[in-house]
Design a protein around this motif. Structure first.
Motif, mmCIF file in Angstrom:
data_model
loop_
_atom_site.group_PDB
_atom_site.id
_atom_site.type_symbol
_atom_site.label_atom_id
_atom_site.label_comp_id
_atom_site.label_asym_id
_atom_site.label_seq_id
_atom_site.Cartn_x
_atom_site.Cartn_y
_atom_site.Cartn_z
ATOM 1 N N GLY A 260 14.127 10.030 -1.608
ATOM 2 C CA GLY A 260 14.913 9.084 -2.551
ATOM 3 C C GLY A 260 14.809 7.597 -1.662
ATOM 4 N N MET A 261 14.794 7.859 -0.488
ATOM 5 C CA MET A 261 14.769 6.568 0.538
ATOM 6 C C MET A 261 13.533 5.784 0.236
ATOM 7 S SD MET A 261 16.739 7.943 4.026
ATOM 8 C CE MET A 261 16.561 6.405 4.819
ATOM 9 N N LEU A 262 12.584 6.759 0.361
ATOM 10 C CA LEU A 262 11.160 6.239 0.131
ATOM 11 C C LEU A 262 10.729 5.618 -1.334
ATOM 12 C CD1 LEU A 262 8.425 8.538 1.648
ATOM 13 C CD2 LEU A 262 8.889 6.403 2.495
ATOM 14 N N ALA A 263 11.600 6.085 -2.440
ATOM 15 C CA ALA A 263 11.423 5.563 -3.547
ATOM 16 C C ALA A 263 12.088 4.399 -3.695
ATOM 17 C CB ALA A 263 11.932 6.517 -4.745
ATOM 18 N N GLY A 264 13.243 4.066 -2.956
ATOM 19 C CA GLY A 264 13.927 2.788 -2.822
ATOM 20 C C GLY A 264 13.110 1.722 -2.073
ATOM 21 N N THR A 265 12.437 2.131 -1.229
ATOM 22 C CA THR A 265 11.661 1.262 -0.247
ATOM 23 C C THR A 265 10.235 0.783 -1.254
ATOM 24 O OG1 THR A 265 12.268 2.398 1.717
ATOM 25 C CG2 THR A 265 10.097 0.857 1.723
ATOM 26 N N ALA A 266 9.929 1.738 -1.809
ATOM 27 C CA ALA A 266 8.788 1.396 -2.755
ATOM 28 C C ALA A 266 9.035 0.449 -3.907
ATOM 29 C CB ALA A 266 8.250 2.675 -3.487
ATOM 30 N N ARG A 267 10.227 0.519 -4.473
ATOM 31 C CA ARG A 267 10.622 -0.442 -5.447
ATOM 32 C C ARG A 267 10.888 -1.901 -5.059
ATOM 33 N NH1 ARG A 267 13.802 4.041 -7.020
ATOM 34 N NH2 ARG A 267 15.516 3.433 -5.842
ATOM 35 N N VAL A 268 11.268 -2.050 -3.711
ATOM 36 C CA VAL A 268 11.700 -3.345 -2.748
ATOM 37 C C VAL A 268 10.385 -3.916 -2.457
ATOM 38 C CG1 VAL A 268 12.458 -4.463 -0.799
ATOM 39 C CG2 VAL A 268 13.970 -2.511 -1.910
ATOM 40 N N LEU A 269 9.460 -3.148 -2.250
ATOM 41 C CA LEU A 269 7.879 -3.649 -1.935
ATOM 42 C C LEU A 269 7.208 -4.230 -3.174
ATOM 43 C CD1 LEU A 269 7.135 -1.244 1.109
ATOM 44 C CD2 LEU A 269 7.765 -3.681 1.074
ATOM 45 N N LEU A 270 7.477 -3.607 -4.377
ATOM 46 C CA LEU A 270 6.500 -3.855 -5.535
ATOM 47 C C LEU A 270 6.262 -5.314 -5.686
ATOM 48 C CD1 LEU A 270 8.036 -1.501 -8.470
ATOM 49 C CD2 LEU A 270 5.957 -1.532 -7.422
ATOM 50 N N PRO A 271 7.098 -6.316 -5.507
ATOM 51 C CA PRO A 271 6.598 -7.773 -5.554
ATOM 52 C C PRO A 271 5.818 -8.148 -4.539
ATOM 53 C CG PRO A 271 9.151 -7.332 -5.691
ATOM 54 C CD PRO A 271 8.617 -6.233 -5.332
ATOM 55 N N HIS A 272 5.731 -7.312 -3.387
ATOM 56 C CA HIS A 272 5.006 -7.679 -2.258
ATOM 57 C C HIS A 272 3.618 -6.903 -2.056
ATOM 58 C CE1 HIS A 272 8.502 -9.707 -0.900
ATOM 59 N NE2 HIS A 272 9.056 -8.641 -1.190
ATOM 60 N N ARG A 273 2.876 -6.825 -3.259
ATOM 61 C CA ARG A 273 1.609 -5.874 -3.181
ATOM 62 C C ARG A 273 0.639 -6.521 -2.455
ATOM 63 N NH1 ARG A 273 1.281 -2.215 -7.488
ATOM 64 N NH2 ARG A 273 2.931 -2.040 -8.969
ATOM 65 N N ARG A 274 0.603 -7.583 -2.526
ATOM 66 C CA ARG A 274 -0.602 -8.337 -1.631
ATOM 67 C C ARG A 274 -0.498 -8.365 -0.167
ATOM 68 N NH1 ARG A 274 -3.162 -13.233 -5.351
ATOM 69 N NH2 ARG A 274 -2.832 -12.264 -7.442
ATOM 70 N N ALA A 275 1.002 -8.076 0.254
ATOM 71 C CA ALA A 275 0.917 -8.073 1.814
ATOM 72 C C ALA A 275 0.198 -6.697 2.253
ATOM 73 C CB ALA A 275 2.565 -7.805 2.079
ATOM 74 N N GLY A 276 -0.218 -6.979 3.776
ATOM 75 C CA GLY A 276 -1.151 -5.977 4.326
ATOM 76 C C GLY A 276 -0.655 -4.632 4.306
ATOM 77 N N GLY A 277 -1.263 -3.634 3.601
ATOM 78 C CA GLY A 277 -1.205 -2.088 3.606
ATOM 79 C C GLY A 277 0.115 -1.590 2.464
ATOM 80 N N VAL A 278 0.746 -2.651 1.748
ATOM 81 C CA VAL A 278 1.598 -2.506 0.924
ATOM 82 C C VAL A 278 1.192 -1.724 -0.352
ATOM 83 C CG1 VAL A 278 3.416 -3.482 -0.793
ATOM 84 C CG2 VAL A 278 3.271 -4.040 1.416
ATOM 85 N N GLN A 279 -0.022 -2.137 -0.866
ATOM 86 C CA GLN A 279 -0.757 -1.556 -2.154
ATOM 87 C C GLN A 279 -1.232 -0.113 -1.842
ATOM 88 O OE1 GLN A 279 -1.181 -2.983 -5.357
ATOM 89 N NE2 GLN A 279 -1.331 -0.564 -5.568
ATOM 90 N N GLU A 280 -1.546 -0.090 -0.443
ATOM 91 C CA GLU A 280 -2.055 1.462 0.066
ATOM 92 C C GLU A 280 -0.795 2.360 -0.058
ATOM 93 O OE1 GLU A 280 -4.126 3.546 3.779
ATOM 94 O OE2 GLU A 280 -3.731 1.488 3.893
ATOM 95 N N PHE A 281 0.251 2.029 0.422
ATOM 96 C CA PHE A 281 1.394 2.546 0.537
ATOM 97 C C PHE A 281 2.054 3.073 -0.785
ATOM 98 C CE2 PHE A 281 6.218 2.628 0.061
ATOM 99 C CZ PHE A 281 6.461 3.729 0.666
ATOM 100 N N LEU A 282 1.949 1.820 -1.711
ATOM 101 C CA LEU A 282 2.728 2.204 -3.026
ATOM 102 C C LEU A 282 1.672 3.268 -3.858
ATOM 103 C CD1 LEU A 282 3.369 -1.382 -4.121
ATOM 104 C CD2 LEU A 282 4.968 0.453 -3.478
ATOM 105 N N ASP A 283 0.216 2.972 -3.447
ATOM 106 C CA ASP A 283 -0.550 4.112 -4.289
ATOM 107 C C ASP A 283 -0.409 5.704 -3.826
ATOM 108 O OD1 ASP A 283 -1.690 2.000 -5.807
ATOM 109 O OD2 ASP A 283 -3.293 1.765 -4.360
ATOM 110 N N ARG A 284 -0.276 5.603 -2.527
ATOM 111 C CA ARG A 284 -0.094 7.040 -1.780
ATOM 112 C C ARG A 284 1.056 7.481 -2.306
ATOM 113 N NH1 ARG A 284 -0.565 8.656 4.433
ATOM 114 N NH2 ARG A 284 0.038 11.142 4.044
#
Length: 474
Positions: free
Chosen positions: A442-466
């Motif tokens: 659940g914590m990771l899901a919350g983090t993923a939601r916060v990171l959605l607008p920052h897809r272009r930041a280094g490593g974020v898209q890879e994290f979201l996909d995984r």
């Protein structure tokens, strides 16, 4: 009543404390020394679930000769010494086959092998296997796969036949000391597995031994001391099962189990169990969005726990109170409670520390403080404490490493550091093949939601996909 086959001509021999082993422990507390034993085991490829209670039993002379895994670990820790030098009896001298009374004979054995009774003056079989170096893998397979009562019965030794009887609605026989010992062991095994693998795969399977524990209470015990152990063990098991429900998001179930433990504590006048039940109730109330109840429960725990003489217990209870104040957005109340927790923690370990507190070290202190600052919205301070918690955590507590790192990822994401958050999130995902915890997911899901607008930041898209491709535990 003793069986007619009991050998009365063999007198009870007193248990002699192992003073040599106590001297080797030195200034370390039992919990600290147990951690050193586990570390030494890892160095030589052994796996033992040593805790403060085991050290206490060795020093009290209850374990006259360790099993082979512990023997290898102890001889590795103290090169050049023999078992005799460590205060243990020769292995050949503890293989006596004196008879036991029926209430003390284990009902079933986890391994299925036949064992004779130990010497009458041995409180437990000196070849007990609860700390076998293969335990982690075996227990994980048993608890994580298969189903229900059969699995639990196969795993929990003398408690197994009681589990079977409860499942089949058969009468349960009166309990002896071996049942009380098996119940205490069930608590340790569940805690060990939770430390390593998280709660989600354990909760339903842990219900069977809990039902068996209360069936044993209803059936009665052969001795008053056994009855007291059964009540304490059943209460601690209720808390452990409650925690599994709590950590896997089943808050109503957790509340019920904690209330059951609290009732057991009050019926038997057990302040240690009562403090533990209030401690977990406070934690649950915080997580369930009832911060004022969390403060009241933590304060009640402190009133009950203060006479027990454990500064570490009072430190943890102060942290529970701090979490409640943070949930109420009361920064002053939170800071005052955190200061008390830190001051009490610095007093160090004592002989009065409860066995169940083996998880509470500097890493947990840092992790709980991180959660307080996170609730107050102080992301930089929260991230600093979460990072330190993950760095300090003993590798034995895999679940907590994942938890603290997930906390770090969330704090970094909310604090405006998406690239660092993504890297921390990836480390958590690496641990999810070992840990099953709805809280962490659940914590990771919350983090993923916060990171959605920052897809272009280094490593974020890879994290979201995984993260998206990682299956959720149901």
């Amino acid at each position: 009543m003793a069986s007619s086959t009991t050998t009365s001509s063999q007198p009870d021999r007193p248990v002699r404390p192992n003073l040599a082993f106590r001297q080797l422990r030195g200034r370390h507390s039992p919990a600290e020394f147990a951690a050193l034993v586990r570390r030494a085991a890892r160095e030589i490829g052994e796996r033992v679930s040593c805790d403060a209670r085991y050290i206490g039993r060795v020093e009290a002379g209850e374990i006259r000769c360790p099993n082979y895994a512990y023997e290898r670990v102890f001889l590795h820790m103290f090169p050049g010494r023999t078992l005799a030098d460590l205060g243990f009896a020769p292995r050949s001298s503890v293989r006596g086959r004196g008879a036991r009374s029926p209430e003390d004979v284990p009902l079933s054995l986890a391994s299925g092998e036949t064992q004779g009774a130990a010497e009458p003056y041995d409180p437990q079989d000196p070849y007990e296997t609860h700390d076998n170096y293969e335990e982690s893998d075996v227990l994980r397979r048993l608890f994580m796969t298969g189903g229900g009562a059969t699995v639990a019965a196969a795993t929990l030794g003398p408690l197994g036949s009681t589990i079977d009887a409860v499942a089949a609605d058969r009468p349960v026989r009166r309990a002896g000391s071996s049942h009380a010992a098996a119940l205490e062991e069930a608590v340790r095994r569940i805690r060990l597995l939770d430390d390593r693998h998280g709660a989600d795969g354990l909760y339903r399977r842990a219900a069977a031994p809990l039902r068996a524990a209360y069936a044993l209470l209803d059936a009665g015990a052969t001795r008053q001391t056994t009855a007291e152990r059964l009540h304490s063990g059943a209460g601690e098991l209720a808390i452990s099962v409650g925690w599994l429900a709590h950590d896997s998001g089943r808050f109503d179930d957790a509340r019920s189990h904690y209330a059951e433990a609290l009732a057991t504590a009050r019926m038997t006048g057990d302040p240690g169990l009562e403090a533990h039940a209030f401690c977990n109730t406070a934690f649950l109330a915080r997580d369930a969005g009832r911060p004022r109840e969390a403060v009241r429960a933590a304060q009640a725990a402190q009133r009950v726990g203060r006479p027990l003489g454990s500064a570490r217990l009072m430190s943890l209870l102060a942290l529970r109170e701090a979490g409640g104040w943070a949930g109420l957005a009361d920064r002053t109340g939170c800071e005052q409670a955190l200061a008390r927790a830190q001051a009490l923690f610095e007093r160090g370990h004592s002989e009065s520390d409860p066995e169940w507190m083996s998880f509470y070290g500097e890493a947990e202190l840092e992790g709980l403080e991180a959660q307080c600052w996170s609730m107050l919205g102080d992301w930089p301070r929260a991230a600093r404490h979460a990072r330190r918690a993950a760095e300090l955590q003993d590798p034995h507590f895999t679940r907590n490493i994942a938890l603290y790192t997930a906390e770090l990822a969330d704090d970094l994401a909310r604090g405006g550091h998406p690239d660092e958050a993504a890297r921390a999130g990836m480390r958590v995902l690496d641990l999810l093949d070992q840990v099953q915890s709805s809280r962490i997911q659940g914590m990771l899901a919350g983090t993923a939601r916060v990171l959605l607008p920052h897809r272009r930041a280094g490593g974020v898209q890879e994290f979201l996909d995984r993260h998206t491709s990682t299956p959720r535990v149901v």
